[in-house]
Design a protein around this motif. Structure first.
Motif, PDB file in Angstrom:
ATOM      1  N   TYR A  33     -24.745 -56.320 -47.294  1.00 43.60           N
ATOM      2  CA  TYR A  33     -24.340 -57.540 -47.995  1.00 43.60           C
ATOM      3  C   TYR A  33     -22.890 -57.430 -48.472  1.00 43.60           C
ATOM      4  CZ  TYR A  33     -24.383 -61.581 -51.054  1.00 43.60           C
ATOM      5  OH  TYR A  33     -24.088 -62.779 -51.649  1.00 43.60           O
ATOM      6  N   GLN A  37     -19.348 -59.493 -47.022  1.00 42.55           N
ATOM      7  CA  GLN A  37     -18.422 -60.265 -47.839  1.00 42.55           C
ATOM      8  C   GLN A  37     -16.959 -59.908 -47.537  1.00 42.55           C
ATOM      9  OE1 GLN A  37     -19.683 -62.770 -49.570  1.00 42.55           O
ATOM     10  NE2 GLN A  37     -21.700 -62.059 -48.957  1.00 42.55           N
ATOM     11  N   HIS A  43     -19.867 -61.435 -41.267  1.00 43.32           N
ATOM     12  CA  HIS A  43     -20.452 -62.537 -42.026  1.00 43.32           C
ATOM     13  C   HIS A  43     -21.064 -63.571 -41.069  1.00 43.32           C
ATOM     14  CE1 HIS A  43     -20.671 -64.832 -45.829  1.00 43.32           C
ATOM     15  NE2 HIS A  43     -20.519 -65.892 -45.063  1.00 43.32           N
ATOM     16  N   ALA A  44     -20.314 -63.931 -40.042  1.00 38.05           N
ATOM     17  CA  ALA A  44     -20.792 -64.908 -39.063  1.00 38.05           C
ATOM     18  C   ALA A  44     -21.986 -64.360 -38.281  1.00 38.05           C
ATOM     19  CB  ALA A  44     -19.666 -65.300 -38.116  1.00 38.05           C
ATOM     20  N   VAL A  46     -24.187 -62.105 -39.205  1.00 40.61           N
ATOM     21  CA  VAL A  46     -25.376 -62.057 -40.073  1.00 40.61           C
ATOM     22  C   VAL A  46     -25.979 -63.449 -40.213  1.00 40.61           C
ATOM     23  CG1 VAL A  46     -26.161 -61.667 -42.446  1.00 40.61           C
ATOM     24  CG2 VAL A  46     -24.746 -59.950 -41.299  1.00 40.61           C
ATOM     25  N   HIS A  47     -25.132 -64.454 -40.395  1.00 39.37           N
ATOM     26  CA  HIS A  47     -25.655 -65.813 -40.516  1.00 39.37           C
ATOM     27  C   HIS A  47     -26.327 -66.284 -39.227  1.00 39.37           C
ATOM     28  CE1 HIS A  47     -23.591 -66.140 -44.337  1.00 39.37           C
ATOM     29  NE2 HIS A  47     -24.306 -67.234 -44.539  1.00 39.37           N
ATOM     30  N   HIS A  49     -27.756 -64.295 -37.033  1.00 39.11           N
ATOM     31  CA  HIS A  49     -29.022 -63.556 -36.957  1.00 39.11           C
ATOM     32  C   HIS A  49     -30.079 -64.190 -37.858  1.00 39.11           C
ATOM     33  CE1 HIS A  49     -32.020 -60.390 -36.976  1.00 39.11           C
ATOM     34  NE2 HIS A  49     -32.019 -60.519 -38.292  1.00 39.11           N
ATOM     35  N   VAL A  50     -29.714 -64.516 -39.092  1.00 33.05           N
ATOM     36  CA  VAL A  50     -30.676 -65.091 -40.033  1.00 33.05           C
ATOM     37  C   VAL A  50     -31.205 -66.424 -39.496  1.00 33.05           C
ATOM     38  CG1 VAL A  50     -30.923 -66.103 -42.345  1.00 33.05           C
ATOM     39  CG2 VAL A  50     -29.805 -63.886 -42.062  1.00 33.05           C
ATOM     40  N   PHE A  51     -30.328 -67.245 -38.937  1.00 29.60           N
ATOM     41  CA  PHE A  51     -30.754 -68.533 -38.384  1.00 29.60           C
ATOM     42  C   PHE A  51     -31.696 -68.343 -37.196  1.00 29.60           C
ATOM     43  CE2 PHE A  51     -30.248 -71.998 -35.339  1.00 29.60           C
ATOM     44  CZ  PHE A  51     -30.692 -73.063 -36.107  1.00 29.60           C
TER      45      PHE A  51
END
Length: 148
Positions: A33, A37, A43-44, A46-47, A49-51
């Motif tokens: 995390y 940041q 950051h992109a 991880v987002h 992957h989460v989506f």
């Protein structure tokens, strides 16, 4: 593509749950995390992957389109319940143990949002899953009429 062995593996509810909930655990309980940041590319990623993991998890729990490798309702319900527990435990963990670099008040707000908003989404998914289960197991009207 939907019948390929990689998709069959990734759409297994257990694998999809590990990618979804396990990814969140890795994000919030390790230094990822904080690194996210500081690095826009990470950051992109991880987002994304989460989506994708969230979409894959949802698609593995409730089938909106026909699939060649469906799992039973009971199996999906059990995996779903375990996943819900993992998500709720993580939200409480974040509330009590903020990720590195996160102010305690922000972590508490984030943990509460994750817990309660997650429950709202989970309730919707549970209703859809149970509705599909009910529709799949109820007797057909034509069969009932033939039996009479």
């Amino acid at each position: 593509m939907l019948r390929s062995w990689p998709f069959v593996i990734l759409s297994n509810p257990i694998i999809a749950s590990i990618l979804n909930i396990g990814g969140l655990w890795i994000l919030y309980t390790t230094g990822l995390y904080g690194l996210m940041q500081q690095n826009i590319l990470l950051h992109a990623l991880v987002h994304v992957h989460v989506f994708i993991a969230g979409y894959l998890f949802t698609a593995s729990m409730i089938y909106m389109d026909p699939t060649s490798h469906q799992f039973s309702f009971m199996f999906r319900a059990i995996v779903f319940a375990i996943s819900l527990a993992g998500h709720d435990i993580l939200s409480k963990y974040i509330y009590a143990h903020p990720p590195s670099g996160v102010i305690k008040a922000q972590a508490e707000n984030g943990g509460m949002l994750m817990y309660y908003a997650g429950d709202a989404i989970d309730l919707l998914l549970i209703c859809i899953l149970c509705h599909q289960w009910f529709r799949a197991t109820r007797p057909r009207e034509s069969l009932v009429q033939l039996q009479e």
